[in-house]
Design a protein around this motif. Structure first.
Motif, PDB file in Angstrom:
ATOM      1  N   GLU A 223       0.830  -1.202   0.000  1.00 53.71           N
ATOM      2  CA  GLU A 223       0.000   0.000   0.000  1.00 53.71           C
ATOM      3  C   GLU A 223       0.866   1.253   0.000  1.00 53.71           C
ATOM      4  OE1 GLU A 223      -2.919   1.319  -0.114  1.00 53.71           O
ATOM      5  OE2 GLU A 223      -3.911  -0.612  -0.408  1.00 53.71           O
ATOM      6  N   GLU A 225      -0.942   4.196   0.870  1.00 55.67           N
ATOM      7  CA  GLU A 225      -1.687   5.027   1.809  1.00 55.67           C
ATOM      8  C   GLU A 225      -2.242   4.137   2.901  1.00 55.67           C
ATOM      9  OE1 GLU A 225      -4.097   8.233  -0.243  1.00 55.67           O
ATOM     10  OE2 GLU A 225      -3.287   7.115  -1.939  1.00 55.67           O
ATOM     11  N   HIS A 227      -4.758   4.737   5.416  1.00 53.64           N
ATOM     12  CA  HIS A 227      -5.970   5.126   6.148  1.00 53.64           C
ATOM     13  C   HIS A 227      -6.516   3.950   6.945  1.00 53.64           C
ATOM     14  CE1 HIS A 227      -6.170   8.819   3.875  1.00 53.64           C
ATOM     15  NE2 HIS A 227      -5.902   8.117   2.792  1.00 53.64           N
ATOM     16  N   ALA A 311       3.380   4.761  10.312  1.00 55.17           N
ATOM     17  CA  ALA A 311       2.248   4.858   9.390  1.00 55.17           C
ATOM     18  C   ALA A 311       1.145   3.850   9.691  1.00 55.17           C
ATOM     19  CB  ALA A 311       2.734   4.671   7.954  1.00 55.17           C
ATOM     20  N   ARG A 328       4.737   9.189   5.906  1.00 55.15           N
ATOM     21  CA  ARG A 328       3.650   8.813   5.002  1.00 55.15           C
ATOM     22  C   ARG A 328       4.016   9.107   3.549  1.00 55.15           C
ATOM     23  NH1 ARG A 328      -0.659   7.032   7.835  1.00 55.15           N
ATOM     24  NH2 ARG A 328      -0.841   7.781   9.974  1.00 55.15           N
ATOM     25  N   TRP A 329       4.706  10.226   3.340  1.00 58.74           N
ATOM     26  CA  TRP A 329       5.085  10.573   1.968  1.00 58.74           C
ATOM     27  C   TRP A 329       6.113   9.584   1.423  1.00 58.74           C
ATOM     28  CZ3 TRP A 329       9.628  12.235  -0.496  1.00 58.74           C
ATOM     29  CH2 TRP A 329       9.441  12.676  -1.808  1.00 58.74           C
ATOM     30  N   TYR A 332       4.446   6.441   0.436  1.00 54.92           N
ATOM     31  CA  TYR A 332       3.681   6.609  -0.796  1.00 54.92           C
ATOM     32  C   TYR A 332       4.610   6.409  -1.999  1.00 54.92           C
ATOM     33  CZ  TYR A 332       0.786   8.947  -4.317  1.00 54.92           C
ATOM     34  OH  TYR A 332       0.067   9.248  -5.434  1.00 54.92           O
TER      35      TYR A 332
END
Lengths: 373, 273
Positions: A223, A225, A227, A311, A328-329, A332
């Motif tokens: 993944e 992201e 969330h 994260a 998080r960046w 990504y």
């Protein structure tokens, strides 16, 4: 050590009785953090199962989430039934993945879980037929933009998501386990071959328990992201606890199966973080064998350990450090790095940045009129 | 924002919190209304609404910050799963006997609701959102400011006991104002009520006023259409609405004036106690 707010949530998910001593302010934080990790239904379910007395005004939020989960599980069953009807005539295996497989396979982690979309895996050479059959059954493509269509079709492991025009449910149709352009190439045929029939729901099937665990882990650790990071890690923890005792020689079988599927690297990360963050009972010898088979180099490992350790916690101000946005960046970018060779990645990120500055349609889907939905 | 603080003080008697330290309460919603930053501080300033850290709506002009708070709070109650079936309807009660007025646009729901509350002596449970508890079958009150639009503002301003806040011009709904709920309604905010009557109002500009009973099945369909979360509530919501209608009688009324509407409602409650 996770920040105290995340630590309390994680401890209470495993040992609900610890919630009995909370003050109202602490309950507020607990529910809010659980919402940030999308595990509020699971929290409600586990507190209720343990018979913990919850203050009435707090319980409303938990009961609401538990009820919503119950309703979503009914919807998933109904959606599966409709899917089966739409695809029955094609005479191909259709394997449910992740959440829908937990529900149809009656795995305990499905209780209290909140769902986004439904994921299925179909053989790649029948993709065209599947898409036509889905459209005939009332599904339509959710991404109309030509670039998005190409992104999915040429490079990814799934079709652009499809939406049912009447029910609004979202379906992701996968044809391999990882993107076509990715660095690992697990053979989906092996997953089909080991999958289990769902009585009365042909052609729908679910992965074998080992494949279910390995796929859920692979999905989470590719993944970009997070969330649903804590929810998905909680799934993995629950799957392992559920199947570890019922499958003979579970750990050896799990490690061997990941090797067959060329998925030892994600399996190692999955076991490591389940054990480190959620305290999933995994023998030290198993962790060592998983590391020998799939751990990245020491530098990469230390980096990933730091990034993912942040994260995978709930997205909530009380769980964030100054370093969280950067983590998080970087993750990504890592997800895209795993998905595509460097020249494609550079093109794709460039294109996304361009579209961010000059959108083709300046569209914000939020309602302009605040008020009742 | 200062306008939101004034709004809270006027309608809720609340003062801004002096710091968060040591607070030990449970809040259902963590809401913030903030001034937009950057150029928007000076050029056509905007108000932004946050639930937790998400911003579910586009910003509004800064002078509409207080209505933004009210609308946003309604949205929170209707969209977060709390175990209640949420129906777009005004609810008023005498004691624990409630009357439900489902909200179809243009039916004059908020005017009628205000008349019942300020002229008819009914207690306000809500002017927008009926919260039905499936376990008890009771409707839970949340007496908050009553939303008034355009012509109903002057009408309600003249009612005895009605106190209105400032008028907000040029909103998407036209001119709006809010009226304080009566103190007795606020005092009884913890007392739920059972729905005995459902009235679907229609404002008619000419012809006779009328009143006819509607079947429970038809009412079910009409109310379900006005529910925000019946689909999400599944079987629980379905059964809760069935059970509520088991114990209620349902009517459609057409009225030309406030007096006529009050008369029709009175007649309904007398004839089907």
């Amino acid at each position: 050590m996770p920040p105290p707010a995340a630590d309390r949530l994680i401890r209470i998910l495993q040992a609900p009785h610890e919630a009995a001593r909370l003050s109202l302010g602490q309950w507020e934080q607990l529910v809010s953090v659980a919402r940030g990790g999308n595990v509020v239904g699971t929290l409600g379910e586990r507190l209720a199962l343990a018979g913990v007395a919850v203050p009435e005004n707090v319980d409303r939020h938990l009961v609401g989430a538990v009820q919503l989960s119950q309703r979503q599980r009914e919807s998933v069953r109904w959606e599966a039934h409709q899917l089966g009807r739409a695809l029955r005539h094609l005479d191909i295996p259709v394997v449910l993945l992740k959440g829908s497989a937990y529900v149809l396979g009656d795995v305990p982690v499905s209780r209290g879980r909140l769902f986004g979309d439904i994921d299925i895996l179909v053989p790649r050479d029948s993709l065209g037929d599947v898409e036509v059959a889905m459209m005939a059954g009332g599904w339509t493509s959710a991404k109309q933009n030509a670039y998005d269509q190409r992104y999915y079709r040429q490079w990814m492991h799934e079709l652009p998501p499809m939406v049912n025009v009447r029910r609004g449910t979202v379906l992701d149709i996968h044809h391999t386990l990882l993107p076509l352009t990715s660095r690992y190439h697990p053979d989906p045929q092996k997953l089909f071959a080991a999958s289990l029939e769902l009585p009365g729901l042909a052609p729908l099937r679910i992965p074998s328990p080992l494949d279910l665990i390995i796929h859920s882990i692979t999905h989470l650790f590719h993944e970009g992201e997070f969330h649903n990071g804590l929810r998905d890690l909680t799934d993995i923890d629950g799957l392992i606890r559920h199947f570890a005792d019922s499958i003979p020689d579970f750990w050896s079988a799990l490690l061997a199966r990941a090797g067959e599927l060329q998925l030892s690297p994600p399996l190692f990360l999955g076991l490591h973080f389940a054990s480190r963050l959620l305290g999933t009972p995994i023998p030290a010898a198993v962790l060592a064998r998983a590391a020998a088979a799939g751990a990245p180099g020491p530098v990469t490992f230390r980096l990933l350990d730091g990034l993912l350790g942040q994260a995978l916690l709930p997205m909530h101000p009380d769980c964030d450090s100054a370093f969280t946005p950067t983590a998080r960046w970087l993750l990504y970018v890592r997800a895209h790095w795993l998905r595509m060779p460097p020249h494609l990645l550079a093109m794709h990120l460039g294109r996304k940045a361009w579209m961010g500055v000059f959108p083709e349609v300046a569209k914000d889907s939020r309602p302009a009129e605040p008020g009742l939905p | 924002m200062p306008s939101v603080e004034e709004h809270l003080a006027f309608f809720y008697g609340a003062r801004p919190k002096e710091g968060q330290a040591g607070h030990d309460t449970f809040a259902d919603f963590d809401i913030g209304v903030f001034t937009a930053s950057g150029i928007r501080r000076f050029w056509r300033p905007q108000a932004r609404f946050f639930l937790d850290d998400a911003e579910p709506f586009l910003p509004l002009p800064a002078d509409q910050a207080a209505p933004l708070f009210e609308w946003g709070l309604n949205w929170c109650m209707a969209s977060r799963p709390l175990g209640y079936l949420a129906v777009h309807a005004a609810v008023v009660a005498r004691g624990d006997r409630a009357l439900l007025l489902p909200g179809f646009p243009g039916a004059g729901k908020s005017t009628l609701c205000s008349s019942l509350v300020f002229l008819g002596g009914w207690r306000l449970l809500s002017d927008e959102l009926a919260l039905l508890d499936p376990a008890s079958g009771l409707i839970h009150p949340h007496p908050r400011p009553i939303n008034l639009k355009n012509r109903s503002i002057d009408l309600v301003a003249a009612f005895p006991g009605a106190a209105l806040g400032p008028r907000y011009l040029d909103t998407r709904k036209g001119t709006i104002a809010l009226a304080t709920p009566p103190a007795e309604s606020v005092k009884a905010a913890e007392d739920p009520a059972r729905c005995l009557w459902v009235v679907f109002p229609t404002f008619v500009s000419d012809g006779e006023s009328w009143c006819e009973e509607v079947s429970r099945a038809e009412s079910f369909a009409l109310i379900a259409e006005q529910s925000f979360n019946k689909d999400r509530m599944g079987e629980v919501g379905f059964k809760a609405l069935c059970a509520m209608l088991e114990g209620a009688r349902c009517f459609q009324i057409g009225y030309r004036s406030t007096e006529e509407a009050l008369g029709l409602v009175d007649q309904i409650c007398r004839e089907s106690p």
